[in-house]
Design an enzyme around this catalytic site. Sequence first.
Site, mmCIF file in Angstrom:
data_model
loop_
_atom_site.group_PDB
_atom_site.id
_atom_site.type_symbol
_atom_site.label_atom_id
_atom_site.label_comp_id
_atom_site.label_asym_id
_atom_site.label_seq_id
_atom_site.Cartn_x
_atom_site.Cartn_y
_atom_site.Cartn_z
ATOM 1 N N ARG A 19 30.709 38.268 40.697
ATOM 2 C CA ARG A 19 30.432 37.498 39.482
ATOM 3 C C ARG A 19 30.622 35.991 39.669
ATOM 4 O O ARG A 19 30.186 35.203 38.847
ATOM 5 C CB ARG A 19 31.323 38.013 38.332
ATOM 6 C CG ARG A 19 30.947 39.412 37.870
ATOM 7 C CD ARG A 19 32.040 40.074 37.032
ATOM 8 N NE ARG A 19 33.109 40.635 37.860
ATOM 9 C CZ ARG A 19 34.158 41.313 37.383
ATOM 10 N NH1 ARG A 19 34.278 41.497 36.077
ATOM 11 N NH2 ARG A 19 35.095 41.783 38.199
ATOM 12 N N LYS A 38 36.080 35.298 46.334
ATOM 13 C CA LYS A 38 36.662 34.921 45.045
ATOM 14 C C LYS A 38 38.073 34.373 45.120
ATOM 15 O O LYS A 38 38.361 33.289 44.599
ATOM 16 C CB LYS A 38 36.625 36.111 44.084
ATOM 17 C CG LYS A 38 37.301 35.802 42.758
ATOM 18 C CD LYS A 38 36.971 36.803 41.677
ATOM 19 C CE LYS A 38 37.603 38.139 41.904
ATOM 20 N NZ LYS A 38 37.355 39.047 40.759
#
Length: 462
Positions: free
Chosen positions: A16, A23
């Site tokens: 995402r 991340k």
Amino acid sequence: MPDRFTIILAAGQGTRMKSDLYKVLHPVCGKPMVDHVLTQVEMIEPTEVVTIIGHGAQKVEAVLGDRTQYAFQEAQLGTGHAVLQAEQILGDRTGVTLVVSGDTPLFTAETFKKLFQFHEEKHAQATVLTALAPDPTGYGRIVRNELGNVERIVEQKDANSQEADIHEISTGVFCFDNQTLFKALHQVKNENAQHEYYLPDVIEIIRHQGGVVSAYQMAEFEESMGVNDRVALSKATKIMQQRINEAHMRDGVTIIDPASTYIDSDITIGRDSVIEPGVQLQGHTTIGAHCVIGAHSKIVDSTIEDQVTVTASTIEQSIMHQGSDIGPNSHLRPQSEVGAAAHIGNFCELKKASIGARTKVGHLSYVGDATLGSDINVGCGVVFVNYDGVQKFHTTVGDHAFLGSNSNIIAPVHIADHSFIAAGSTITNDIPKHAMAIARSRQTNKEDYWRKLPLANSEDWK
Ligand code: UD1
Ligand code: CA
């Protein structure tokens, strides 16, 4: 007190984030998220810390080094599967295990301590840290029974509409009795919307086996924020920035406008320094006491000693000694050093340049690859010509030298102590002590030159 272990989950890709960077390595106030987590974990002094790595494993290892042990999760089959990878290291140990995600950078050691304490007081086998989220979207929901006891955790994608309405969320942080945890993990199934082995499922498993399951609700949601996308990243950064700024203010630093002041983690600032709006302090930077860091200055990986004034300037990998000043609109490029009480004025650029005490470089100069002594005056627009298009060359200037305005100093040359350069000179040879170098053509005045011009006949010129 039982042994305390910690498992940090950091194997995910972070789809995402839509990023080439994994991340947990995305920085919040200059420090990778997973480093923030480990830093707080270290403060509780656990016996063992195991970080689960997978995507970007080597890069995560490069950031955290030997501060933690590592377990490798080959395929990212879910958070439960991730924790199971620590079994080889922790499986046969007795104690309490804290599990925390590498993408929740705002948690404090204080909260972890309270969770441990609560877990131990309740004699629980599992305790989930929960929070009341204003918008619970994306988080696992805490399902409690009529008595208020935790039954299970339901992920967003598996929640029915009633469950989706629950605002109490799982922060992804848990305390477990270590052996109970690993036993339960082997029973987790992946029959859910994401076909993943969920860590939260162990709550229900442990409860079914008669274990004591408890939930500790934290006072504020903010600290538990999980960063899954760039919107959350900016929110977490804002909160961290506020936390950092407030800590400096409590330590005696004046920050005129905290909302527009960007100070990385781990930067020290001495007392009575003033940080004006729009300042960015980054990387490994230290600021001394009684400094003024003027509006819109950017300082990266640099040391600023006491009583230094920086006015709207950019400083990278450089040192400014006590009482020196720079700006407005000047630039210290890497490996520059400005001596005590030295003065760098407006529109100057230094690169690999060392400037001695009390030396002045006041206006519009470029000083590259040079070592200048103390008490030197560098006139306006002096250029250290250090590059011939192929190679860089070095210049030295002795103490008390006077470099006239608009001189070009073509490296390599040595300009001795107490020497002078006449303004407008182009210096290509060494200058001995006490000498004056003048290297420009002499001025000649052509007398009555105007008479040669047609305008000599005009009335105005007579
Ligand atoms: C997770 C929790 C959710 C909780 C939320 C809190 C699960 C299934 N969901 O959701 O209940 O409310 O965190 O922020 O646990 N990871 C691995 N290996 C994997 C999968 C994930 O190491 O196979 C790591 C990720 O790198 C990340 C952490 O585990 O650091 C959490 O994974 P993520 O995908 O972000 O879970 P969420 O959807 O946020
Ligand atoms: Ca997450």
